[in-house]
Design an enzyme around this catalytic site. Structure first.
Site, PDB file in Angstrom:
ATOM      1  N   CYS A 103      49.710 -11.568  51.779  1.00 43.14           N
ATOM      2  CA  CYS A 103      49.134 -11.607  50.438  1.00 43.14           C
ATOM      3  C   CYS A 103      47.721 -11.017  50.448  1.00 43.14           C
ATOM      4  O   CYS A 103      47.469 -10.004  51.104  1.00 43.14           O
ATOM      5  CB  CYS A 103      49.187 -13.046  49.912  1.00 43.14           C
ATOM      6  SG  CYS A 103      49.019 -13.216  48.127  1.00 43.14           S
ATOM      7  N   THR A 104      46.763 -11.650  49.786  1.00 41.79           N
ATOM      8  CA  THR A 104      45.411 -11.102  49.694  1.00 41.79           C
ATOM      9  C   THR A 104      44.608 -11.285  50.970  1.00 41.79           C
ATOM     10  O   THR A 104      43.441 -10.891  51.021  1.00 41.79           O
ATOM     11  CB  THR A 104      44.654 -11.726  48.508  1.00 41.79           C
ATOM     12  OG1 THR A 104      44.706 -13.150  48.599  1.00 41.79           O
ATOM     13  CG2 THR A 104      45.266 -11.285  47.193  1.00 41.79           C
TER      14      THR A 104
END
Length: 234
Positions: A103-104
Site C-alpha cells: 500500500c502507501t
C-alpha cells in the site's frame, strides 16, 4: 535453508493493520523464517483501527534483515518525513535481499530514496505520488523490479507476500501456504478497484478521502522536495 530468513515489518502509529497482518500470516508460515515487528521503541503502537500492536524489536536492536517491508496507512504521512524511520530503512536496504512495501508504504520507501529508478505500485489513491521520488508507477497488484517488490492497496499484501515467498523459497511452498490459508477470494462486489467500481461509488469515495489525500499530498511534497535537496547536496 542453512540460516533462518530474517523478515522484518516496520510498525508506526496509524499503520493499517491489514497491510502487514496479511503478509505476517504468510511469512510466519515459511519454514525456518524469523519474523520481526519493528519500531523505535518496545511500546504499544496504535493502528488506524481499535487494534494495538506490540513490536518485537527496536530499530537499534533489529538484526540485518533479508526482507524489510513497510506497510501503509494514514501514519505514512508522518513517516515520509521521519528522519529516524528513513535512516533505519536506508541502513537495512544496504544489505537486505529484498526491499518491499504494501500500500502507501511504498511512499516511505520513496522518501528514503529507495525507489529511484524502480517501478513500484501503491494504493490507487496515491499512485501519482510515486513519480516525484523517481519511481515509475505501475498500476498492478504486485510489482517486482529487481529486489524491489511492492504491493498495491491493503488486501494486495497477501498477494505480495505469496509472490515474495515463491521467489525467496519456491513456488510449491508459496502454494502450500496459500492452500493453508484457503486464500481463494471471491469478493461479493466488483468494487475493489477504481477501474471496476460503479462511477457513483468511486465519486463518493473520492469525495470522502479528499481531505486525507490533500494532507498526504502535502506531506509527500515536502518529503520529495527534501529528498531532491539531499541528492543535490550529495
Amino acid at each position: 535453508m542453512s540460516a533462518a530468513l530474517q523478515i522484518g515489518l516496520v510498525l508506526f502509529p496509524k499503520v493499517t493493520q491489514l497491510d502487514f497482518t496479511g503478509p505476517l500470516q504468510v511469512f510466519s508460515s515459511v519454514p525456518g523464517a524469523k519474523v520481526h515487528l519493528i519500531w523505535k521503541r518496545i511500546e504499544p503502537v496504535a493502528s488506524d483501527s481499535v487494534l494495538t500492536l506490540t513490536p518485537t524489536t527496536t530499530f537499534a536492536d533489529c538484526p540485518q534483515l533479508d526482507v524489510i517491508c513497510v506497510p501503509g496507512g494514514f501514519g505514512t504521512d508522518d513517516m515520509v518525513n521521519d528522519a529516524e524511520m528513513l535512516d533505519f530503512l536506508r541502513q537495512q536496504a544496504k544489505a537486505a535481499k529484498y526491499v518491499t512495501s504494501v500500500c502507501t508504504g511504498s511512499l516511505v520507501l520513496g522518501a528514503a530514496g529507495l525507489l529511484k529508478g524502480y517501478r513500484a505500485t501503491t494504493h490507487w489513491s496515491a499512485m501519482d505520488m510515486l513519480a516525484p521520488y523517481g519511481a515509475t508507477p505501475a498500476k498492478t497488484r504486485v510489482c517486482v523490479d529487481r529486489n524491489r517488490i511492492t504491493g498495491g492497496g491493503v488486501t494486495a499484501g497477501i498477494d505480495f507476500a505469496l509472490t515474495l515467498v515463491s521467489i525467496l523459497v519456491d513456488r510449491p511452498t508459496a502454494e502450500m501456504i496459500q492452500l493453508r490459508l484457503e486464500y481463494n477470494p471471491v469478493p461479493p462486489f466488483n468494487s475493489g478497484s477504481p477501474d471496476t467500481a460503479p462511477p457513483e461509488i468511486l465519486a463518493l469515495m473520492q469525495e470522502r478521502i479528499a481531505p486525507a489525500r490533500q494532507r498526504r499530498s502535502e506531506a509527500n511534497g515536502r518529503a520529495a522536495a527534501r529528498l531532491g535537496g539531499d541528492v543535490a547536496a550529495g
